[in-house]
Motif scaffolding. Structure first.
Motif, PDB file in Angstrom:
ATOM      1  N   ALA A 246      -2.385   7.907 -61.660  1.00 25.87           N
ATOM      2  CA  ALA A 246      -1.210   7.532 -60.861  1.00 25.87           C
ATOM      3  C   ALA A 246      -1.068   8.481 -59.690  1.00 25.87           C
ATOM      4  O   ALA A 246      -1.670   9.559 -59.650  1.00 25.87           O
ATOM      5  CB  ALA A 246       0.047   7.565 -61.726  1.00 25.87           C
ATOM      6  N   LEU A 247      -0.261   8.103 -58.728  1.00 26.60           N
ATOM      7  CA  LEU A 247      -0.050   8.896 -57.520  1.00 26.60           C
ATOM      8  C   LEU A 247       0.436  10.289 -57.865  1.00 26.60           C
ATOM      9  O   LEU A 247       1.322  10.458 -58.710  1.00 26.60           O
ATOM     10  CB  LEU A 247       0.968   8.190 -56.614  1.00 26.60           C
ATOM     11  CG  LEU A 247       1.314   8.876 -55.288  1.00 26.60           C
ATOM     12  CD1 LEU A 247       1.569   7.826 -54.209  1.00 26.60           C
ATOM     13  CD2 LEU A 247       2.556   9.753 -55.427  1.00 26.60           C
ATOM     14  N   THR A 248      -0.144  11.284 -57.217  1.00 27.46           N
ATOM     15  CA  THR A 248       0.286  12.671 -57.381  1.00 27.46           C
ATOM     16  C   THR A 248       0.489  13.285 -56.007  1.00 27.46           C
ATOM     17  O   THR A 248      -0.060  12.805 -55.004  1.00 27.46           O
ATOM     18  CB  THR A 248      -0.756  13.494 -58.159  1.00 27.46           C
ATOM     19  OG1 THR A 248      -2.004  13.451 -57.456  1.00 27.46           O
ATOM     20  CG2 THR A 248      -0.940  12.960 -59.564  1.00 27.46           C
ATOM     21  N   THR A 249       1.296  14.341 -55.958  1.00 29.24           N
ATOM     22  CA  THR A 249       1.593  14.999 -54.691  1.00 29.24           C
ATOM     23  C   THR A 249       1.384  16.502 -54.822  1.00 29.24           C
ATOM     24  O   THR A 249       1.446  17.059 -55.933  1.00 29.24           O
ATOM     25  CB  THR A 249       3.047  14.743 -54.248  1.00 29.24           C
ATOM     26  OG1 THR A 249       3.942  15.269 -55.233  1.00 29.24           O
ATOM     27  CG2 THR A 249       3.306  13.270 -54.050  1.00 29.24           C
ATOM     28  N   ALA A 250       1.159  17.116 -53.674  1.00 26.31           N
ATOM     29  CA  ALA A 250       1.008  18.573 -53.630  1.00 26.31           C
ATOM     30  C   ALA A 250       1.511  19.049 -52.279  1.00 26.31           C
ATOM     31  O   ALA A 250       1.285  18.406 -51.256  1.00 26.31           O
ATOM     32  CB  ALA A 250      -0.442  18.981 -53.836  1.00 26.31           C
ATOM     33  N   GLU A 251       2.216  20.170 -52.285  1.00 30.26           N
ATOM     34  CA  GLU A 251       2.693  20.767 -51.048  1.00 30.26           C
ATOM     35  C   GLU A 251       1.975  22.097 -50.830  1.00 30.26           C
ATOM     36  O   GLU A 251       1.727  22.840 -51.791  1.00 30.26           O
ATOM     37  CB  GLU A 251       4.211  20.998 -51.099  1.00 30.26           C
ATOM     38  CG  GLU A 251       5.030  19.727 -51.105  1.00 30.26           C
ATOM     39  CD  GLU A 251       6.527  20.001 -51.025  1.00 30.26           C
ATOM     40  OE1 GLU A 251       6.905  21.193 -50.942  1.00 30.26           O
ATOM     41  OE2 GLU A 251       7.309  19.032 -51.064  1.00 30.26           O
ATOM     42  N   TYR A 252       1.666  22.355 -49.570  1.00 22.99           N
ATOM     43  CA  TYR A 252       0.976  23.615 -49.271  1.00 22.99           C
ATOM     44  C   TYR A 252       1.343  24.053 -47.863  1.00 22.99           C
ATOM     45  O   TYR A 252       1.874  23.273 -47.058  1.00 22.99           O
ATOM     46  CB  TYR A 252      -0.539  23.453 -49.418  1.00 22.99           C
ATOM     47  CG  TYR A 252      -1.165  22.493 -48.439  1.00 22.99           C
ATOM     48  CD1 TYR A 252      -1.660  22.943 -47.213  1.00 22.99           C
ATOM     49  CD2 TYR A 252      -1.301  21.135 -48.754  1.00 22.99           C
ATOM     50  CE1 TYR A 252      -2.256  22.067 -46.318  1.00 22.99           C
ATOM     51  CE2 TYR A 252      -1.888  20.265 -47.870  1.00 22.99           C
ATOM     52  CZ  TYR A 252      -2.364  20.717 -46.644  1.00 22.99           C
ATOM     53  OH  TYR A 252      -2.946  19.857 -45.756  1.00 22.99           O
ATOM     54  N   PHE A 262       4.001  23.466 -42.893  1.00 26.27           N
ATOM     55  CA  PHE A 262       4.029  22.974 -44.265  1.00 26.27           C
ATOM     56  C   PHE A 262       3.562  21.529 -44.275  1.00 26.27           C
ATOM     57  O   PHE A 262       3.883  20.740 -43.376  1.00 26.27           O
ATOM     58  CB  PHE A 262       5.450  23.083 -44.844  1.00 26.27           C
ATOM     59  CG  PHE A 262       5.960  24.499 -44.928  1.00 26.27           C
ATOM     60  CD1 PHE A 262       5.726  25.256 -46.062  1.00 26.27           C
ATOM     61  CD2 PHE A 262       6.648  25.068 -43.866  1.00 26.27           C
ATOM     62  CE1 PHE A 262       6.177  26.566 -46.145  1.00 26.27           C
ATOM     63  CE2 PHE A 262       7.105  26.371 -43.937  1.00 26.27           C
ATOM     64  CZ  PHE A 262       6.871  27.120 -45.072  1.00 26.27           C
ATOM     65  N   PHE A 263       2.767  21.199 -45.334  1.00 26.29           N
ATOM     66  CA  PHE A 263       2.216  19.860 -45.446  1.00 26.29           C
ATOM     67  C   PHE A 263       2.446  19.329 -46.858  1.00 26.29           C
ATOM     68  O   PHE A 263       2.577  20.088 -47.816  1.00 26.29           O
ATOM     69  CB  PHE A 263       0.711  19.868 -45.133  1.00 26.29           C
ATOM     70  CG  PHE A 263       0.389  20.296 -43.730  1.00 26.29           C
ATOM     71  CD1 PHE A 263       0.317  19.365 -42.717  1.00 26.29           C
ATOM     72  CD2 PHE A 263       0.169  21.643 -43.434  1.00 26.29           C
ATOM     73  CE1 PHE A 263       0.022  19.764 -41.419  1.00 26.29           C
ATOM     74  CE2 PHE A 263      -0.123  22.048 -42.148  1.00 26.29           C
ATOM     75  CZ  PHE A 263      -0.192  21.094 -41.126  1.00 26.29           C
ATOM     76  N   GLU A 264       2.447  18.002 -46.923  1.00 27.01           N
ATOM     77  CA  GLU A 264       2.537  17.319 -48.216  1.00 27.01           C
ATOM     78  C   GLU A 264       1.332  16.396 -48.321  1.00 27.01           C
ATOM     79  O   GLU A 264       1.087  15.582 -47.424  1.00 27.01           O
ATOM     80  CB  GLU A 264       3.830  16.513 -48.326  1.00 27.01           C
ATOM     81  CG  GLU A 264       3.945  15.755 -49.640  1.00 27.01           C
ATOM     82  CD  GLU A 264       5.157  14.830 -49.665  1.00 27.01           C
ATOM     83  OE1 GLU A 264       6.098  15.084 -50.429  1.00 27.01           O
ATOM     84  OE2 GLU A 264       5.142  13.847 -48.878  1.00 27.01           O
ATOM     85  N   ALA A 265       0.575  16.526 -49.394  1.00 33.27           N
ATOM     86  CA  ALA A 265      -0.600  15.683 -49.636  1.00 33.27           C
ATOM     87  C   ALA A 265      -0.303  14.736 -50.791  1.00 33.27           C
ATOM     88  O   ALA A 265       0.088  15.177 -51.880  1.00 33.27           O
ATOM     89  CB  ALA A 265      -1.823  16.546 -49.950  1.00 33.27           C
ATOM     90  N   ARG A 266      -0.498  13.432 -50.520  1.00 36.92           N
ATOM     91  CA  ARG A 266      -0.348  12.412 -51.564  1.00 36.92           C
ATOM     92  C   ARG A 266      -1.729  11.857 -51.869  1.00 36.92           C
ATOM     93  O   ARG A 266      -2.454  11.453 -50.950  1.00 36.92           O
ATOM     94  CB  ARG A 266       0.581  11.300 -51.104  1.00 36.92           C
ATOM     95  CG  ARG A 266       1.999  11.764 -50.868  1.00 36.92           C
ATOM     96  CD  ARG A 266       2.901  10.582 -50.623  1.00 36.92           C
ATOM     97  NE  ARG A 266       4.287  10.997 -50.441  1.00 36.92           N
ATOM     98  CZ  ARG A 266       5.313  10.157 -50.390  1.00 36.92           C
ATOM     99  NH1 ARG A 266       5.103   8.851 -50.468  1.00 36.92           N
ATOM    100  NH2 ARG A 266       6.531  10.617 -50.243  1.00 36.92           N
ATOM    101  N   LEU A 267      -2.061  11.814 -53.148  1.00 34.20           N
ATOM    102  CA  LEU A 267      -3.373  11.354 -53.569  1.00 34.20           C
ATOM    103  C   LEU A 267      -3.226  10.095 -54.396  1.00 34.20           C
ATOM    104  O   LEU A 267      -2.446  10.051 -55.368  1.00 34.20           O
ATOM    105  CB  LEU A 267      -4.094  12.440 -54.367  1.00 34.20           C
ATOM    106  CG  LEU A 267      -4.392  13.706 -53.534  1.00 34.20           C
ATOM    107  CD1 LEU A 267      -3.458  14.821 -53.968  1.00 34.20           C
ATOM    108  CD2 LEU A 267      -5.841  14.126 -53.655  1.00 34.20           C
ATOM    109  N   ILE A 268      -4.018   9.064 -54.009  1.00 37.22           N
ATOM    110  CA  ILE A 268      -3.915   7.742 -54.627  1.00 37.22           C
ATOM    111  C   ILE A 268      -5.322   7.299 -55.003  1.00 37.22           C
ATOM    112  O   ILE A 268      -6.255   7.398 -54.179  1.00 37.22           O
ATOM    113  CB  ILE A 268      -3.292   6.723 -53.661  1.00 37.22           C
ATOM    114  CG1 ILE A 268      -1.950   7.253 -53.135  1.00 37.22           C
ATOM    115  CG2 ILE A 268      -3.104   5.371 -54.322  1.00 37.22           C
ATOM    116  CD1 ILE A 268      -1.391   6.422 -52.000  1.00 37.22           C
ATOM    117  N   PRO A 269      -5.543   6.797 -56.224  1.00 40.06           N
ATOM    118  CA  PRO A 269      -6.878   6.255 -56.577  1.00 40.06           C
ATOM    119  C   PRO A 269      -7.196   5.050 -55.697  1.00 40.06           C
ATOM    120  O   PRO A 269      -6.360   4.156 -55.510  1.00 40.06           O
ATOM    121  CB  PRO A 269      -6.729   5.884 -58.049  1.00 40.06           C
ATOM    122  CG  PRO A 269      -5.264   5.776 -58.300  1.00 40.06           C
ATOM    123  CD  PRO A 269      -4.601   6.710 -57.358  1.00 40.06           C
TER     124      PRO A 269
END
Length: 855
Positions: A246-252, A262-269
């Protein structure tokens, strides 16, 4: 494969192959048929069978086929072609093939057809728009070949048509979706990265000005494109994605151009073991969140400061209220002695100069007491503890009491007082004291600011519903008036309309503020209309609940039917009670002046219908009231007539009775009051003068902020209530003397003690009718003494205890009642207030509320 390219399956490849084979077969078959026909004139059976099979194959082919001559006219067509055109075979043959083309393209299609036959344009497979017989637009793929004769001359054209409308629509939709997707990629501020399972960037879509992941990042690892700490967060998110799907997010965070972003990465299959990574710049959001946190911290600090200020304000308010309570107590205690002794002094034999001095002192003390009351009311308003009572009362009688009080004050200043009040009783529920307070404030101002002319009170019933009644009150004067600029300053605490140092009129300005608050509590509103030097009209509305329990049927005045009444009045409200008399059946006749009273009486006495009652306004000009009464009583023909005087001067009542008046009524006159007097007169000897107390009189004059109800003259109360005992617990010697005299006038023998402990011992020894208990006394205060008395009594008996205190702040009455006392009186105390309290405690044993002090 690019993110912007969508795979399109060639669904019709098989059809194309089939069509090509069919066309080839048709072309070869046609030539072979032609050659065979030249060599074999008669068909044998095998030829017929082959021809039949060919025709069946031609007609059943899914590819639309037609043959046109060199002029473009259709000479041959199969079933698929007729169905495509949605025309029967008979209507298809012989029509020009250009009719199958949209009208705007027909001429160009004809031109192309001529160029093909002339060799100017080569034949090729192409797509073209056609329309059928129902005007439906089709997209067809066209295959063409020439028809030649035995000499290889072109005589026509074979056309094969394949319907690709659905495929075209699908292709168009795919192209549109791809275009929209490209537009979205260009509009969004995010970077879209397609990663394989090893983290290699396979594709990138991002705005041209995007600062991270430049176009040359394709083919490189995501790890080498990101700071180490940032990649650690993304790698952890990829791990969660692989385990959950499922969709996950990460901030860095990353340092770009010397600043932290600052960035937000959303990862989707994404399928095919690929991952779609959407990277968004959230630097502004993080900064906004930080600002919000700073604002929240600032608000919290300010709230804390506000809470501290609020606590300090509450403490200050509590200190102020405590100070006011103490000051009120300290002022009221000596004021009780001053006003009480002045009242007793005025009841003694004084010469004119002494009476003037004593009366001026009493008026000054009353004015000071009014100021104290106003300040206490303002304090109650600020504390939110100003409450209203809800008791039954007669609104009309309440208004009459107020008007009667101000008739005297207006006359003393040389002003004409006009009153237009309801004539019949109006039983309601509400707070009569607060209504009187509002009217007293407004009427007091009207007298204060009016030097000459007139003033008055008018009341209208705005609406009368089943459960409530709404009234509008007008206080009118011809005084100095108020300018528009000055009106804006009204209803403000401690503000005078004239704020100059040389102002002529005094006052605190609290009366209107209190009146406005009370009016709002009564469910109404207040306002003013005024012009300088032309007077003012203050008005307010109030809503009262109907007192259905007190609503009784109107009395039937059977004795008034046919009663002849002669009237000489100029009272402005006379139309109300005169109309009521006529409605009750009385025969009312008016004379223009007092001089015509005696002639009219004597003339009627000689007939069959003499006058039985004369009502005369004592205040009429050119009227000698005593002479009129003596003339009537000395004439045997008219001496039996009942003579009723209407006056605004209570000091004349005794003289009028001595001269022969049957009854005296105060202005303004209520119709119900007059009808009651006439009923009483009709039932007894009309020549007998009315005894004291048999008819209504004037209210006693006073200057308090809350005027007391009018008192009727009675015999000395002490004679009515002999052998009654009361206990007075009071530590102030002057107040002891005043309260003792008041109790004596009320008919009670008073025992006096100076502290609570002595009061407890006295109650143990004697059964008193009631106890007047001061709250603040040495050794034991009134609250503690009351608690001990209640404990000693138990359930055996109950001693009535009335709190007598100089405390008059909000909650003092409730505090006394909660301590076990039965009633509450604040200093200074009048006899009337004392009698009313006694009457409330012992209504079955005595009725003293209407008694007045004996002089």
């Amino acid at each position: 494969m690019s993110l912007a390219d969508l795979p399109i399956l060639p669904a019709i490849i098989g059809s194309f192959i089939f069509a090509a084979l069919l066309l080839f077969f048709l072309r070869s078959g046609s030539r072979q048929q032609s050659r065979t026909a030249r060599r074999l004139i008669p068909f044998d059976d095998r030829s017929r069978v082959a021809l039949k099979q060919f025709r069946a194959l031609f007609d059943e082919s899914p590819v639309a086929y037609c043959e046109v001559d060199i002029g473009g006219v259709i000479r041959r067509a199969n079933r698929a072609y007729c169905e495509l055109r949605n025309l029967p075979f008979t209507e298809t043959i012989g029509r020009h093939c250009a009719e199958f083309v949209p009208e705007a393209d027909r001429e160009r299609y004809r031109q192309e057809l001529r160029m093909k036959f002339s060799g100017e344009k080569a034949l090729r497979t192409h797509q073209r728009k056609f329309i059928n017989h129902d005007r439906a637009l089709l997209t067809l793929e066209v295959h063409e070949s020439f028809i030649t004769d035995e000499d290889d001359r072109i005589v026509g054209l074979r056309i094969g048509l394949l319907d690709i409308s659905e495929h075209s629509r699908t292709e168009q939709e795919a192209w549109q979706a791809t275009s929209e997707l490209r537009a979205i990629f260009q509009a969004l501020p995010d970077a879209f990265l397609r990663l394989d399972e090893k983290g290699t960037i396979l594709d990138r879509r991002a705005p041209a000005e995007y600062r991270v992941f430049p176009p040359n990042c394709v083919g490189r690892s995501i790890e080498e494109m990101m700071p180490q700490a940032a990649f650690a967060s993304v790698r952890e998110a990829i791990g969660r994605l692989e385990s959950s799907g499922a969709l996950t997010t990460a901030e860095y965070a990353a340092v770009i151009d010397g600043g932290t972003c600052f960035f937000e990465a959303r990862l989707i299959p994404f399928g095919w073991h690929e991952t779609l990574m959407i990277v968004r710049d959230i630097t502004e959001r993080k900064r906004a969140e930080r600002r919000t946190e700073q604002y929240a911290e600032e608000v919290e600090r300010k709230n804390e400061a506000l809470q501290q200020a609020l606590r300090a304000a509450r403490e200050a308010t509590e200190l102020k209220n405590r100070f006011l309570a103490n000051m009120s107590h300290e002022i009221r205690t000596p004021m009780n002695g001053v006003l009480g002794m002045l009242e007793f002094l005025l009841n003694t034999d004084l010469n004119a100069e002494q009476r003037e001095y004593a009366d001026s002192a009493r008026q000054s003390g009353s004015a000071l007491l009014n100021i104290i009351n106003d300040i206490l009311d303002i304090s109650k308003i600020e504390a939110g503890k100003l409450n209203l009572e809800c008791v039954p009362f007669d609104l009309a009688q309440n208004l009459r009491d107020v008007a009667g009080h101000f008739v005297l004050r207006a006359k003393a200043k040389g002003l004409e007082f006009q009153a237009d009040l309801p004539g019949s009783p109006i039983p309601v529920r509400g707070d009569p004291g607060r209504l009187r307070q509002i009217l007293t404030n407004l009427l007091g101002n009207a007298i204060k600011f009016t030097e000459h002319g007139k003033m008055g009170l008018r009341v209208e019933i705005v609406s009368a519903q089943e459960d409530r009644i709404t009234c509008r009150f007008y206080v009118i004067d011809t005084g100095i008036g108020i300018s528009e600029q000055q009106r804006a300053r009204l209803f403000q605490s401690f503000v005078q309309v004239d704020g100059s140092a040389t102002r002529k009129y005094g006052g605190t300005g609290l009366g209107l503020v209190i009146s406005k608050e009370l009016v709002q509590m009564l469910g109404g509103e207040i306002g003013v209309e005024s012009q300088p030097e032309r007077g003012s009209v203050f008005w307010f509305t109030a809503v009262f609940a109907r007192d259905k329990a007190s609503v009784a049927a109107e009395p039937v005045h059977t004795h008034l039917a046919g009663m002849r009444v002669l009237v000489a009045v100029e009272d402005l409200t006379s139309h109300r009670w005169l109309g009521a008399l006529e409605a009750a059946g009385a025969d009312v006749q008016r004379v223009a002046s007092p001089s015509r009273l005696l002639p009219a009486l004597r003339l009627a006495s000689g007939g069959s219908a003499p006058f039985r009652v004369v009502i005369v306004d004592i205040d009429l000009h050119q009227l000698n009231a005593t002479t009129l009464a003596r003339n009537i009583r000395s004439d045997p023909k008219i001496s039996a007539v009942a003579l009723i005087g209407i006056t605004s001067a209570p000091e004349h009542v005794a003289l009028l009775r001595e001269s022969g008046y049957t009854a005296c009524l105060p202005k303004p006159v209520l119709s119900s009051q007059l009808e009651t007097v006439l009923d009483e007169l009709a039932g007894r000897d009309r020549s007998q003068p009315c005894q004291p107390g048999a008819n209504a009189s004037h209210p006693a004059p006073g200057d308090g902020a809350k005027p007391e109800p009018a008192a009727s003259p009675h015999a000395d109360t002490a004679e009515q209530c002999p052998n009654r005992r009361a206990l007075l617990a009071e530590d102030n010697s002057i107040n002891q003397r005043i309260a003792s005299k008041l109790l004596a006038k009320a008919g009670f023998q008073a025992d006096v003690v100076d502290n609570g402990a002595a009061a407890v011992e006295a109650v143990k020894q004697t059964a008193y009718d009631f106890v007047l208990m001061d709250c603040q006394m040495p050794e034991m205060d009134g609250f503690a003494a009351t608690a001990v008395i209640r404990q000693l009594e138990g359930q055996r008996r109950h001693t009535h205890i009335i709190a007598l205190t100089a405390n008059a702040m909000a909650g003092d009455r409730e505090k006394c009642l909660a301590a076990g006392m039965d009633d509450y009186l604040s200093k200074p105390v009048s006899l009337q207030a004392l009698l009313e309290a006694i009457n409330r405690l012992q209504p079955a044993r005595t009725s003293l509320a209407a008694a007045a002090p004996a002089r």
